[in-house]
Design an enzyme around this catalytic site. Structure first.
Site, PDB file in Angstrom:
ATOM      1  N   PHE A   1       7.247   6.681   6.528  1.00 35.38           N
ATOM      2  CA  PHE A   1       7.081   7.135   5.268  1.00 35.38           C
ATOM      3  C   PHE A   1       8.323   8.479   4.794  1.00 35.38           C
ATOM      4  O   PHE A   1       7.679   9.185   3.394  1.00 35.38           O
ATOM      5  CB  PHE A   1       5.842   7.011   5.160  1.00 35.38           C
ATOM      6  CG  PHE A   1       4.904   5.882   5.009  1.00 35.38           C
ATOM      7  CD1 PHE A   1       5.125   5.052   3.714  1.00 35.38           C
ATOM      8  CD2 PHE A   1       4.711   6.128   6.344  1.00 35.38           C
ATOM      9  CE1 PHE A   1       4.901   3.626   3.967  1.00 35.38           C
ATOM     10  CE2 PHE A   1       4.502   4.080   6.015  1.00 35.38           C
ATOM     11  CZ  PHE A   1       4.173   4.078   5.716  1.00 35.38           C
ATOM     12  N   LEU A   2       8.655   8.530   5.391  1.00 36.83           N
ATOM     13  CA  LEU A   2      10.015  10.250   4.706  1.00 36.83           C
ATOM     14  C   LEU A   2      11.271   9.760   4.448  1.00 36.83           C
ATOM     15  O   LEU A   2      12.151  10.557   4.429  1.00 36.83           O
ATOM     16  CB  LEU A   2       9.972  11.103   5.948  1.00 36.83           C
ATOM     17  CG  LEU A   2       9.188  11.860   6.209  1.00 36.83           C
ATOM     18  CD1 LEU A   2       8.850  12.642   7.350  1.00 36.83           C
ATOM     19  CD2 LEU A   2       8.726  12.557   4.509  1.00 36.83           C
TER      20      LEU A   2
ATOM     21  N   ASP B   1     -11.780 -21.215  -0.366  1.00 38.58           N
ATOM     22  CA  ASP B   1     -10.908 -20.426  -1.958  1.00 38.58           C
ATOM     23  C   ASP B   1     -11.167 -21.333  -2.746  1.00 38.58           C
ATOM     24  O   ASP B   1     -11.404 -22.749  -2.947  1.00 38.58           O
ATOM     25  CB  ASP B   1      -9.505 -20.218  -2.015  1.00 38.58           C
ATOM     26  CG  ASP B   1      -8.558 -19.539  -2.826  1.00 38.58           C
ATOM     27  OD1 ASP B   1      -8.511 -19.014  -2.511  1.00 38.58           O
ATOM     28  OD2 ASP B   1      -9.263 -20.009  -3.917  1.00 38.58           O
TER      29      ASP B   1
ATOM     30  N   GLU C   1      -8.469  -3.457   5.899  1.00 41.42           N
ATOM     31  CA  GLU C   1      -7.449  -3.856   6.819  1.00 41.42           C
ATOM     32  C   GLU C   1      -5.418  -3.307   6.540  1.00 41.42           C
ATOM     33  O   GLU C   1      -6.353  -2.488   5.824  1.00 41.42           O
ATOM     34  CB  GLU C   1      -6.842  -5.223   6.220  1.00 41.42           C
ATOM     35  CG  GLU C   1      -6.654  -5.119   4.817  1.00 41.42           C
ATOM     36  CD  GLU C   1      -5.183  -4.779   4.061  1.00 41.42           C
ATOM     37  OE1 GLU C   1      -4.454  -4.236   4.821  1.00 41.42           O
ATOM     38  OE2 GLU C   1      -5.335  -4.252   2.633  1.00 41.42           O
ATOM     39  N   PHE C   2      -5.373  -3.259   7.370  1.00 41.60           N
ATOM     40  CA  PHE C   2      -4.062  -2.172   7.663  1.00 41.60           C
ATOM     41  C   PHE C   2      -2.698  -3.260   7.736  1.00 41.60           C
ATOM     42  O   PHE C   2      -2.695  -2.844   8.530  1.00 41.60           O
ATOM     43  CB  PHE C   2      -4.242  -1.300   8.515  1.00 41.60           C
ATOM     44  CG  PHE C   2      -5.328  -0.087   8.327  1.00 41.60           C
ATOM     45  CD1 PHE C   2      -5.716   0.686   7.390  1.00 41.60           C
ATOM     46  CD2 PHE C   2      -6.876  -0.628   9.430  1.00 41.60           C
ATOM     47  CE1 PHE C   2      -6.508   1.961   7.887  1.00 41.60           C
ATOM     48  CE2 PHE C   2      -7.710   0.204   9.057  1.00 41.60           C
ATOM     49  CZ  PHE C   2      -7.832   1.074   8.230  1.00 41.60           C
TER      50      PHE C   2
ATOM     51  N   GLU D   1       2.932  -5.721   4.592  1.00 41.96           N
ATOM     52  CA  GLU D   1       3.743  -7.248   4.104  1.00 41.96           C
ATOM     53  C   GLU D   1       4.964  -6.879   4.390  1.00 41.96           C
ATOM     54  O   GLU D   1       5.802  -5.955   4.975  1.00 41.96           O
ATOM     55  CB  GLU D   1       4.444  -7.129   2.679  1.00 41.96           C
ATOM     56  CG  GLU D   1       2.698  -7.242   1.458  1.00 41.96           C
ATOM     57  CD  GLU D   1       2.927  -7.438   0.395  1.00 41.96           C
ATOM     58  OE1 GLU D   1       3.553  -8.235  -0.136  1.00 41.96           O
ATOM     59  OE2 GLU D   1       2.034  -6.661  -0.766  1.00 41.96           O
TER      60      GLU D   1
ATOM     61  N   VAL E   1      -4.501 -11.348   2.742  1.00 44.01           N
ATOM     62  CA  VAL E   1      -5.257 -10.250   3.674  1.00 44.01           C
ATOM     63  C   VAL E   1      -6.153 -11.194   4.199  1.00 44.01           C
ATOM     64  O   VAL E   1      -6.478 -11.706   5.143  1.00 44.01           O
ATOM     65  CB  VAL E   1      -6.101  -9.481   2.730  1.00 44.01           C
ATOM     66  CG1 VAL E   1      -6.833  -9.408   3.632  1.00 44.01           C
ATOM     67  CG2 VAL E   1      -5.294  -8.428   2.248  1.00 44.01           C
TER      68      VAL E   1
ATOM     69  N   ASN F   1      -4.374   5.835   3.128  1.00 41.29           N
ATOM     70  CA  ASN F   1      -3.082   4.841   2.371  1.00 41.29           C
ATOM     71  C   ASN F   1      -2.406   5.528   0.796  1.00 41.29           C
ATOM     72  O   ASN F   1      -1.562   6.275   0.587  1.00 41.29           O
ATOM     73  CB  ASN F   1      -3.418   3.867   1.413  1.00 41.29           C
ATOM     74  CG  ASN F   1      -3.461   2.318   2.121  1.00 41.29           C
ATOM     75  OD1 ASN F   1      -2.476   2.476   2.698  1.00 41.29           O
ATOM     76  ND2 ASN F   1      -3.450   1.357   1.522  1.00 41.29           N
TER      77      ASN F   1
ATOM     78  N   CYS G   1      -0.592  -2.395  -2.555  1.00 47.56           N
ATOM     79  CA  CYS G   1      -1.738  -1.218  -2.263  1.00 47.56           C
ATOM     80  C   CYS G   1      -1.499   0.255  -2.569  1.00 47.56           C
ATOM     81  O   CYS G   1      -2.900   0.149  -3.191  1.00 47.56           O
ATOM     82  CB  CYS G   1      -1.699  -1.320  -0.300  1.00 47.56           C
ATOM     83  SG  CYS G   1      -2.456  -2.466   0.348  1.00 47.56           S
TER      84      CYS G   1
END
Length: 456
Positions: free
Chosen positions: A263-264, A41, A162-163, A166, A22, A222, A274
């Site tokens: 998503f079907l 980081d 965030e949406f 990947e 992200v 989600n 996620c």
């Protein structure tokens, strides 16, 4: 409180805490939008690689965006948080929030540690934004931590979930369905609107809410998508018992604009970074609020059963026993166009098949190294698709990489010892597989027996 006027310049200065998936994608894309971004980081090796132009994750197109903006001076990397936040208008928290094994809730230790570090390093007014996926109420806890660590600091907080999918993260960020911003003050809202002006100027919608609503939107989105996945998988299971073609059912349902096609697609269940952790966190949020998320609990239960159903399908295709049989496993990542194997059903299936005595020979275009970290030497790692298939007793297509889907069926027939494919992703058309002389088991559709396994 002192005024925090918006800078006259259109480009803002940002510090992004965390260079994981992200953080790196968000930082690179905001630099691409014209802002000046420093990503920080605590892992020196990570920063050294990024400074050298080496991208630690696989995401199509990300390397080009990072290189272009680093060369333009809009994107930098450091281990020094004080350097990163110096002069920053916005400090964005984008660290990991993994699932706690104890209770299934999001582990916020990294978010809170980042909050303390920011408080100690920051000495001027700024908006502190949570990009990480966090439970409702986290923003207020961050506010308390920063105020406690640095009582004189003038700051605002905001939530900006965030949406990112990947494999499609750059498009999702640069051409978003929506931008969600939760704030509690007018100046924070104005600063966040300035941050996303390059996007809203193109017509992309910014939804302004309170902080808790913004935090919940990510989980609600989600868990609803995960619900669609588990629902269609249950429908596929019913098809296998009573007849019917799940592909036709998915098409018939998805043509309804109220439902939609996304998503079907039936398969081995959801995985990745996620859905598994967000569904568990949503259940925990409901439990804590004494308002159980019973639908989400059912979604999780359906998904947890999927690996076992997939293994049973493979065992059935092998004639009831996989001991001593070579299984070519194509795909280890939870989806194509990523190297992420977190909660990948393919990895769980590989582990279970190996435990039942199968010789699992796995291949994935991007996920081999990460899978090896989880599976060790329990499976063999093939250097290519051909090497995985060569003289295998059956093939399991676990991830729908283009390389697998576009390979001629004749090649599968030629390379396999026994012409049998178990397809977790419904990549192929059963009639075409039968015509090619292969046996075939998919999800929620009628099977095709392998010619060599048919009775004489």
């Amino acid at each position: 409180m002192h005024d925090m006027p918006l800078p006259e310049r259109s480009a803002l200065k940002l510090a992004v805490i965390g260079t994981g998936y992200v953080g790196l994608v968000s930082g690179a894309c905001l630099a691409e939008a014209g802002h000046h971004v420093i990503c920080v980081d605590q892992v020196p090796a990570k920063i050294e690689k990024l400074r050298a132009g080496l991208i630690p994750i696989y995401e199509p197109g990300l390397d080009e965006v990072v290189h272009r903006n680093a060369a333009a001076g809009r994107l930098g990397f450091t281990t020094n948080i004080a350097e990163a936040v110096s002069g920053a208008d916005i400090v964005m928290i984008a660290v990991g929030t993994p699932t706690r094994k104890l209770d299934g809730n999001a582990d916020l230790q990294y978010v809170f540690a980042a909050s303390r570090d920011i408080a100690r390093a920051l000495s001027h007014p700024a908006v502190i934004v949570t990009k990480s996926t966090v439970p409702a109420g986290t923003g207020m806890e961050i506010k308390r931590i920063i105020a406690r660590e640095n009582p004189t600091l003038d700051f605002d907080i905001a939530s900006n979930p965030e949406f990112l999918r990947e494999g499609n993260a750059l498009s999702d960020f640069m051409k978003p369905d929506r931008i969600v911003v939760g704030t509690e003050t007018e100046r924070a809202r104005a600063m966040m609107e300035a941050l996303y002006r390059p996007f809203t100027a193109q017509g992309f919608e910014l939804i302004s809410t309170d902080i808790v609503s913004a935090e919940l939107i990510k989980y609600a989105a989600n868990t609803f998508l995960a619900t669609k996945v588990s629902f269609i998988n249950e429908m596929a299971d019913i098809c296998e018992k009573v007849g019917g073609n799940i592909s036709d059912i998915s098409r018939g349902m998805g043509s309804d604009k109220r439902i939609g096609r996304a998503f079907l697609q039936p398969g081995p269940g959801y995985g990745g970074s996620c859905f598994p952790k967000d569904t568990l966190a949503m259940v925990h949020i409901g439990e804590k609020a004494l308002s159980p998320a019973t639908i989400v609990e059912a979604v999780i239960a359906v998904n947890r059963a999927r690996p076992h159903r997939m293994v049973a399908k493979v065992v059935a295709a092998a004639g009831g026993d996989v001991r001593g049989k070579t299984v070519a496993l194509l795909g280890l990542t939870f989806k194509p166009e990523t190297d992420d194997v977190r909660d990948s059903v393919a990895v769980l299936v590989a582990e279970q098949l190996a435990g039942q005595g199968a010789l699992v020979r796995a291949y994935d275009p991007q996920g081999m190294d990460h899978a090896r970290e989880l599976l060790g030497e329990a499976v063999d790692y093939a250097p290519s698709m051909d090497a995985a298939l060569d003289r295998a007793d059956l093939c399991v297509l676990a991830t729908e990489w283009r390389e697998f889907a576009e390979r001629p069926l004749a090649d599968y027939k030629r390379l396999l010892r026994t012409p049998m494919i178990v397809d977790f992703r419904n990549v192929f058309v059963p009639a075409e597989v039968a015509k090619a002389g292969l046996g075939y088991l998919s999800i929620g559709r009628a099977g095709v027996p392998a010619p060599e396994l048919l009775p004489a």
